[in-house]
Scaffold this motif. Structure first.
Motif, mmCIF file in Angstrom:
data_model
loop_
_atom_site.group_PDB
_atom_site.id
_atom_site.type_symbol
_atom_site.label_atom_id
_atom_site.label_comp_id
_atom_site.label_asym_id
_atom_site.label_seq_id
_atom_site.Cartn_x
_atom_site.Cartn_y
_atom_site.Cartn_z
ATOM 1 N N LYS A 141 0.830 -1.216 0.000
ATOM 2 C CA LYS A 141 0.000 0.000 0.000
ATOM 3 C C LYS A 141 0.859 1.258 0.000
ATOM 4 C CE LYS A 141 -4.064 -1.988 2.092
ATOM 5 N NZ LYS A 141 -4.458 -2.555 3.368
ATOM 6 N N GLU A 142 1.989 1.205 0.712
ATOM 7 C CA GLU A 142 2.814 2.400 0.869
ATOM 8 C C GLU A 142 3.358 2.896 -0.474
ATOM 9 O OE1 GLU A 142 3.922 -0.615 2.828
ATOM 10 O OE2 GLU A 142 2.073 0.026 3.836
ATOM 11 N N ILE A 143 3.601 1.984 -1.390
ATOM 12 C CA ILE A 143 4.231 2.414 -2.645
ATOM 13 C C ILE A 143 3.278 2.288 -3.827
ATOM 14 C CG2 ILE A 143 6.557 1.888 -1.845
ATOM 15 C CD1 ILE A 143 6.472 -0.668 -3.504
ATOM 16 N N LEU A 144 2.016 1.948 -3.511
ATOM 17 C CA LEU A 144 1.074 1.645 -4.588
ATOM 18 C C LEU A 144 0.919 2.803 -5.568
ATOM 19 C CD1 LEU A 144 -0.752 -0.538 -5.611
ATOM 20 C CD2 LEU A 144 -2.553 0.273 -4.067
ATOM 21 N N ASP A 145 1.023 4.024 -5.059
ATOM 22 C CA ASP A 145 0.817 5.151 -5.971
ATOM 23 C C ASP A 145 2.133 5.687 -6.520
ATOM 24 O OD1 ASP A 145 1.762 6.052 -3.640
ATOM 25 O OD2 ASP A 145 0.182 7.553 -3.269
ATOM 26 N N HIS A 146 3.119 4.824 -6.546
ATOM 27 C CA HIS A 146 4.406 5.218 -7.135
ATOM 28 C C HIS A 146 4.190 5.748 -8.547
ATOM 29 C CE1 HIS A 146 8.502 5.049 -8.602
ATOM 30 N NE2 HIS A 146 8.070 4.319 -9.613
ATOM 31 N N PRO A 147 4.648 6.989 -8.813
ATOM 32 C CA PRO A 147 4.476 7.503 -10.176
ATOM 33 C C PRO A 147 5.387 6.708 -11.127
ATOM 34 C CG PRO A 147 5.715 9.054 -8.799
ATOM 35 C CD PRO A 147 5.333 7.917 -7.910
ATOM 36 N N GLY A 148 4.794 6.161 -12.122
ATOM 37 C CA GLY A 148 5.545 5.273 -13.019
ATOM 38 C C GLY A 148 4.961 3.885 -12.963
ATOM 39 N N GLY A 149 4.313 3.577 -11.862
ATOM 40 C CA GLY A 149 3.614 2.294 -11.752
ATOM 41 C C GLY A 149 4.540 1.104 -11.680
ATOM 42 N N PHE A 150 3.927 -0.053 -11.929
ATOM 43 C CA PHE A 150 4.646 -1.310 -11.727
ATOM 44 C C PHE A 150 4.545 -2.206 -12.951
ATOM 45 C CE2 PHE A 150 3.500 0.396 -7.672
ATOM 46 C CZ PHE A 150 4.637 0.219 -6.917
ATOM 47 N N GLY A 151 5.558 -3.018 -13.072
ATOM 48 C CA GLY A 151 5.553 -4.018 -14.137
ATOM 49 C C GLY A 151 5.837 -5.389 -13.580
ATOM 50 N N MET A 152 5.653 -6.375 -14.421
ATOM 51 C CA MET A 152 5.904 -7.761 -14.000
ATOM 52 C C MET A 152 6.688 -8.487 -15.075
ATOM 53 S SD MET A 152 5.639 -10.251 -11.833
ATOM 54 C CE MET A 152 4.606 -9.407 -10.639
ATOM 55 N N TYR A 153 7.774 -9.090 -14.630
ATOM 56 C CA TYR A 153 8.570 -9.936 -15.521
ATOM 57 C C TYR A 153 8.270 -11.380 -15.138
ATOM 58 C CZ TYR A 153 12.833 -12.276 -17.236
ATOM 59 O OH TYR A 153 13.716 -13.131 -17.826
ATOM 60 N N TYR A 154 7.636 -12.116 -16.040
ATOM 61 C CA TYR A 154 7.021 -13.407 -15.723
ATOM 62 C C TYR A 154 7.612 -14.507 -16.607
ATOM 63 C CZ TYR A 154 3.105 -16.523 -14.534
ATOM 64 O OH TYR A 154 2.330 -17.552 -14.064
ATOM 65 N N HIS A 155 7.944 -15.654 -15.993
ATOM 66 C CA HIS A 155 8.654 -16.713 -16.735
ATOM 67 C C HIS A 155 7.737 -17.833 -17.226
ATOM 68 C CE1 HIS A 155 12.042 -14.846 -14.592
ATOM 69 N NE2 HIS A 155 12.758 -15.253 -15.607
ATOM 70 N N MET A 156 7.745 -18.009 -18.543
ATOM 71 C CA MET A 156 7.155 -19.237 -19.103
ATOM 72 C C MET A 156 8.270 -20.130 -19.634
ATOM 73 S SD MET A 156 3.743 -17.967 -21.041
ATOM 74 C CE MET A 156 2.518 -16.969 -20.193
ATOM 75 N N ASP A 157 9.469 -19.666 -19.465
ATOM 76 C CA ASP A 157 10.694 -20.368 -19.878
ATOM 77 C C ASP A 157 11.724 -19.907 -18.879
ATOM 78 O OD1 ASP A 157 12.698 -21.131 -22.562
ATOM 79 O OD2 ASP A 157 13.460 -19.698 -21.080
#
Lengths: 954, 954
Positions: free
Chosen positions: B385-401
């Motif tokens: 919650k503390e960083i949820l409004d980080h300007p720039g937002g969030f991404g996810m690097y997800y492995h299928m390999d």
């Protein structure tokens, strides 16, 4: 010089007043002589002329002997009244018309018989002449002179014999094949063997046969008596009735009742015993007393108290003694009797603190107390000082075959003579001198061990003592007796080596409990050593076999070829299986070569058995039948032959690099590189290391070895490997001035690169100290730097002995130094690499305590510190026998006692002290705390020691 | 109703002012339509007549659109200024001379492109039309009406894409084969795939290739921009320079210096970054910030302090931002940037109690914080919650390999859609909405998982949510898209089952870490279930293949046959290997049948790969190349194919009796009899037991089954067994009035006799309780007897999901109930056999804590007692990721939390409470203390429960 020639004019006296068995034996001896000379001796008629005469008889049972004595020609007082003694005299003109004679005068029936067989032996006839068809060397002009004249000693052990046991499938099939059953005809062969081996006492087969019923009828018992064989029964068969008899005779309407229960069926059981005694009373017997449950089980339920059991056994023995008094002799002290302290009966005998055992029961007076070994050849409780003068003395029941825990061994005889020597000589010293009986299973392939056992009992002065090397002498003589007539000395010497080699393999691990994972396939090269010995046996034996004449094949195959090759082939099979398993696990492509090699061994096993059972017209048929591969239970149930493993090669070329003695390997691949450091060359005695380049793929790899160190030399530095290539790395240490560290790479071209670091040092170490390397120090016990005796005893070296070939033991073997101030000591000096803790392991013979108490102590001190005393019994709250420790030690044939000690950097001194009797120290191993020695069965080889020039205790 | 017909009069508008990439895509769509209709659309000339026209363009980049807007025919305000939106309208008479038209109006370049591809899809063209050569169904009279008119939504996730990674040997070989390298020609195919799947963002291959150098030159980057593909670089490649570029450009005389070290070579490195930014500045990029060591290693040595690392990274980011300001835009907030919190960078970001991390560094403003999964598909730290409004937002690097720990998986795509659904929907809910990128390795065989990932990111409202069954709907639609044109519905339905089956197998265990000892060959029948599924796949897929036309074979093999059969064949190979190994260990003679079967699988593996790589003129050549068998390290180094095992039969006939689901067996031999008692039939739902009579010898045995119990029924009671015979024992429970105990014997004639005791009881048990049997109770989490929601959330069932097919989870997924008074609960009711301790195991999805703290709690209470709260993180003193627990759970795809509880005899109630977010409960297992459950991978099946008539929660 008197002289008898064994020519075509030789005759034997026969007297009708002689023991019929004696005359029968004389006829056997005549046949022996025929084999030697080609002449069949005639029967002498009293008063006729004779050039060469064999006069034989028993004192006071022979007119000839009386006449010779009366005429002062021989002195029968030397033998009269003695036990199994004979006088053997070559004399000229004993009687009118007789030119030369051998006079054989026995003190009794067996004395005479031993004397007669002595004649055969003097002419080079093996005691196994009829058992294994060992043909003597033919002699054209055989003669004896009075140089051989002698009077034999009384045997050292009164009753000496064996037990035909665990008789199916081997002995049973053999007997069925040749005699239609285990009957008198069969026993006649056994009696002859027993007597020729100077035994006199027998426990007959009893799994499914009844000695006194199957002769047919009493015929076997009668024949035994005729031959002078003293019959007895095994430990759980009282009153001369075999164990199975009751099963046959019991029933609702039976006089004997229908319960093997002395409480509920006292009358029936007592009658059963009475009838047995009545039946066999006219023969010479040693009568078993006591009682166990049916088929060697508990007599009372597990819930019964110790006191209940003791009361019962005392009641039983009293009842049996009363019957014997009534039926055989009011003076019961004249009747040979025995009671066997087997399994829980031993507990009843000794009792415990609350409940005194039956050891002081007056009914045991003059009853021989039969002790036993631990089922694998190490004696258990020996007579303590308190009971040493027990009237009736002590006996020993000793296993050369076992059908029971910790594991069955029934196939090829696996007896290693030094073990018998050490254990039975010790038993004798402890007072076990009345009866020695050994379980030989089916007899087949047990001939060597059995011969020694009986010879030792007969003359422990000759074959016992404190020098284990006597067993080498024995083995030589034994081999000469069996093979002297068939092969030249050079080959006979090879045979002696084979005999040592195969029994030595079995001393390390017996057939049935050998498996793929006993010896580590690589570590310390132990598997390769076993493989080398095994292959050596197979090769040499096959070469010798080509030189053996057809008529000698029976003896050659049964006494050497089959037991040696059967053993070697089995060991080889398992060693190959171990390599196959490991190599498959490592994905070495060479793993796929093994299944076929293993299969050859499996087939060869059957071929060897078939050859043994076919030779000599099928004479040994049945003797090879016991299961002997891959036991997983104590017996053959659910046993398993080797599993063969096949791998797939990796899809791409793959290199594995492994030291020849290490299962860890390197691949040199990018992410899973595990570079190794080799420190062996820090050892002064190591200047080369062998390693393997191994393919993990069907596709070969090319390699190149690179190094910047000019002092590292390789037997080869590049090439292509399809399966495996061995490279030797060596260092010319004379060029080194100090410790050096170098590296080299083995590149598998296009794949990866293995990195190895090597440390080496000039061979400059302190003298007189065993040097630590790779974190451990290993010392053979015989290599002490000093020993200190006390007036009461001291250490002596035993060699040959045990798994590693030698050991030390305190003599006299009965001495107990635990509570003495002065103790014998052996000192070991070694150099540790640093101050710190080491795991100190004593590798001892897997002896059992010589008393019933679970206590057997060793003691040592490090660097003059306080003596540490350790009870080698791990769980002193229960009897040692049947404990887990017993089982483990019996299988591996070693007792390991490990403790933690502090060593100092540099010179250390370890004193090993004499403590409890029975302790035999084989090796000492010190391992730096935290260091994991590579897993192995036999452990590492001995560490390096440099002696001052004049030193050396080898 | 307006209508456009796709006949031979169809034309496309082209405008030179259009984005060139848009026009290129239009040409692709024209080719798509040709595949459907057989007509190639013409190019429309402004002002000419046209029956059916496709008008496409981007708002404010098209004269046509302007005209239509000006004329009030379409409303561009619906799209103008939006992100990747398009309006798709079928209208009549849009312009003079034009009868019918589709108007595709994109808000921007990609909006237009998505609109164009939308047209293809509406006509039944798969997004994989050119990637897998999925041929659409041909249509004679294709048309669209205004029923399809729509304005698309903005995508839910701004940047959606994938990472071509771990590209050797598969992708690399494929690219070399077809394009001579990983160059622009190659990327053109990739861009098309990405855009058709509604992605927009790409991390290019970087093992040995440089996206901005190998096009040749900048060609790939230029082309990406033309197509509207937003380029970025992976987590350790800052400033648009690939990781390998520095290696190529560094040197003693290089402008960039010769050290990848921001401290010693600050100037060179800064210049390197500057030049990268300068080079790529004209393209649409998301620029990676930060710095790691070379080849994704540590940036500072292990000795460096946390503060040192934080200082360094802050310095680096500031430097990079300054460069971006200078080179790209002074208003840096307009420049898309990302920083990836991978491995130890996550630690630097959060810091610890003493050392604050760089999370509040203002340099991170407007920089997207890229989070990652745990390498196997479970997200790690999510935005708190503390960083949820980080300007720039969030991404996810997800492995299928994955090419790294805990294990590499690079062969056939192993993505199970419900896992992606659950994890990525949760990530979205937690605020990860800026960038989604998935590592798809070589792309080949990843099409299914990749499609779902990008569709989910594009429209999470459609494909996410709280019902896992949405993934079934997705899979159906996906299968229809790919196979709709080639096979009838009945076969397409079989295909859907195959897709679920093979991805379900992989959800249990992935290819590379499958082995002979994963599933127990017998226990709980788990191996047979896997074998049955695998053989079902192989059989059905082969049957379907016969019905596939040659032209469809490319799509069929690449999207179904090869991934499904490759998986099934591999699973089968290992199941057979497991049986071979166990049966060989048990000396079952049937073990010898397996090596050949295993060999068939090994060969079939190669055949399947070869077929995949050969079909369609070798179009997939390279994609099958990854090693995938028997990994023993994290990667393929030293991997091992199955070992095959061969046994020798026992010398005599031998019977083994084994329950079909138990590795313990009985031989019924005299001394080692291990009689068993079977208690299954006490279970109300069990009225039969299967057992096997197995031969341990090449020699068959005869058997007879005896019993005195008339209620025991056997499918067969005598016969001869050469290898194995399965017998079914059954009981007619309706005849039982009470619990009964019976025995039966299986006699192996002439060998031995197995004794079995059977207990059975009438099916009379309490209702509504799971019933203990054989010492355990197993409950699928979805089978609660009750659930209690709170206003803040409650449990919902997830199905399909996980290893066993279902689970429960609290929704909303972001809710944390640990410190709440009222918590959602699921209640489980069961009957224990006695008062006492039970080991209670919760089988959970192997999630990782959603915060950086190593804490993730579950809670339960038994029978209303105090709530027990357990941290599922075993070692809370270190980060969960990269811990041993992480590794173990990632491999087995389950988290097991075991604790001891006290149960009472009879009914018990277990409440499972909602606690930390991210917890997914799959199964509950209670095992009586001291009871050893048979070893297995998946555990026992569910226990029995009897419902009241109207009940049942299935």
């Amino acid at each position: 010089m008197s002289k008898v020639s064994f020519d075509n004019r030789l005759m034997f006296t026969y007297e009708s007043k002689s023991f019929p068995g004696v005359n029968k034996v004389a006829s056997l001896v005549r046949e022996d002589l025929y084999l030697v000379t080609g002449f069949r001796a005639g029967e002498y008629t009293r008063g006729s002329k004779c050039r060469n005469l064999i006069i034989f008889g028993t004192v006071d049972k022979s007119d000839y002997l009386k006449e010779l004595e009366d005429n002062g020609i021989i002195d029968l007082e030397e033998v009269r009244g003695k036990w199994e003694v004979y006088s053997f005299q070559v004399i000229d003109r004993p009687m009118d018309g007789v030119d030369h004679a051998v006079v054989i005068a026995g003190s009794d029936k067996r004395g005479t018989i031993y004397g007669l067989f002595h004649l055969s032996e003097l002419l080079g006839v093996s005691p196994l002449v009829n058992w294994n068809h060992v043909l003597p060397k033919k002699k054209k002009n055989a003669f004896l002179t009075d140089e051989v004249n002698m009077v034999s000693k009384e045997p050292y052990v009164k009753y000496r014999g064996f037990f035909i046991n665990d008789e199916w499938p081997a002995f049973g099939n053999w007997a069925m094949e040749h005699f239609g059953g285990i009957n008198a005809e069969c026993y006649e062969r056994v009696f002859e063997l027993l007597l020729r081996l100077k035994g006199n006492y027998l426990w007959p087969a009893m799994w499914n046969s009844n000695f006194s019923m199957d002769g047919p009828g009493l015929e076997s018992a009668r024949l035994a008596d005729e031959f002078g064989v003293v019959m007895s029964t095994s430990h759980h068969e009282p009153c001369m009735r075999s164990g199975e008899e009751y099963r046959l005779l019991r029933g609702k309407d039976s006089l004997y009742g229908d319960a093997w229960d002395f409480i509920s069926n006292r009358e029936g059981i007592t009658r059963f015993w009475r009838d047995g005694l009545l039946r066999n009373k006219s023969f010479e017997n040693v009568i078993t007393l006591g009682m166990r449950g049916e088929r060697d089980s508990l007599i009372l339920s597990k819930d019964a108290s110790l006191q209940d059991n003791i009361d019962l056994i005392k009641d039983v023995v009293k009842t049996q003694n009363d019957l014997i008094k009534e039926i055989i002799d009011e003076d019961i002290s004249k009747v040979p009797r025995q009671i066997v302290l087997f399994n829980e009966v031993e507990e009843f005998f000794y009792g415990n603190e609350e409940t005194p055992g039956f050891m002081n029961d007056p009914e045991l007076d003059n009853v021989t107390l039969m002790l036993s070994d631990n089922n694998v050849g190490y004696t258990r409780t020996l007579p303590s000082k308190e009971i040493l003068d027990h009237p009736g003395g002590f006996g020993m029941y000793y296993h050369m075959d076992m059908h029971g825990g910790p594991f069955a061994f029934k196939w090829i005889g696996s007896t290693y003579l030094p073990r018998v020597w050490e254990q039975m000589t010790q038993a004798y010293e402890f007072g076990v001198r009345q009866i020695w009986v050994t379980n030989v299973g089916d007899i087949g392939t047990q001939e060597l061990g059995l011969s020694y056992f009986l010879d030792l009992a007969y003359d422990i002065d000759k074959w016992g003592g404190s020098d284990a090397a006597i067993t080498e002498k024995y083995m030589c003589e034994w081999a000469e007796k069996q093979f002297g007539g068939m092969l030249p000395l050079s080959l006979r010497n090879k045979i002696k080596k084979i005999l040592w080699d195969y029994t030595g393999l079995l001393e390390k691990r017996r057939h049935e409990i050998m498996n793929y994972n006993v010896y580590h396939p690589l570590h310390f090269g132990e598997a390769d050593k076993v493989l080398e010995i095994s292959e050596g046996i197979l090769k040499e034996a096959a070469a010798i076999k080509k030189r053996v004449a057809d008529e000698d094949m029976s003896a050659f195959i049964s006494l050497l070829y089959y037991p040696a090759c059967g053993t070697a082939n089995l060991m080889k099979m398992w060693i190959l299986s171990g390599k196959n398993e490991l190599f498959a696990r490592q994905n070495r492509i060479e793993a796929n070569d093994y299944p076929e090699e293993i299969d050859k061994c499996v087939r060869e096993d059957a071929v060897l058995i078939d050859e043994y059972e076919s030779v000599d017209g099928g004479y040994y048929k049945g003797f090879g039948k016991s299961e002997h591969v891959g036991f997983v239970n104590w017996n053959e149930e659910d046993n398993k032959y080797p599993v063969r493993h096949l791998v797939y090669g990796a899809n791409s070329p793959r290199m594995l690099v492994s030291r020849a003695d290490d299962e860890n390997y390197m691949t040199g691949l990018e992410w899973n590189d595990h570079p190794q450091t080799w420190r062996d060359m820090l050892r002064p005695d190591v200047d080369s290391i062998a390693f393997d380049l191994i393919s993990g793929s069907e596709k070969p790899f090319r390699y190149r070895i690179h190094t910047d160190c000019s002092w590292l030399l390789f037997s080869k530095t590049e090439g292509e490997v399809a399966k495996r290539e061995r490279i030797t790395l060596s260092v010319n240490k004379s060029l080194l001035s100090d410790k050096v560290t170098g590296t080299f790479d083995i590149e598998s071209v296009g794949i990866g690169c293995v990195h190895v670091t090597v440390e080496a040092a000039p061979p400059d170490v302190p003298k007189g100290l065993y040097i630590e390397s790779d974190g451990y120090i290993c010392i053979e016990a015989r290599h002490f730097s000093d020993i200190k005796d006390t007036p009461k005893g001291g250490f002596k070296v035993l060699a040959p002995y045990g798994r590693s070939g030698s050991a030390i033991k305190v003599f006299p073997v009965t001495a107990d130094f635990k509570d003495e101030k002065r103790r014998p000591a052996a000192e070991y000096r070694f150099a540790a690499s640093e101050d710190g803790e080491y795991d100190l392991t004593f590798e001892l013979a897997p002896s059992t305590p010589v008393t019933f108490k679970p206590e057997q102590y060793i003691g040592f001190s490090i660097n003059g510190k306080k003596t540490v005393i350790i009870n080698t019994v791990e769980d002193p709250d229960r009897p040692f026998f049947l404990s887990r420790q017993w089982q483990k030690e019996a299988m591996c044939n070693v007792k390991k006692v490990t403790t933690c000690v502090k060593c100092v950097k540099g010179a250390n001194s370890l004193m090993f002290f004499g403590m409890s009797p029975g302790i035999v120290l084989e090796r000492i191993l010190l391992v730096k705390k935290g260091m994991d020695l590579p897993k192995s069965y036999l452990g590492p080889g001995e560490s390096y020691i440099s002696f001052c020039e004049e030193e050396g205790n080898e």
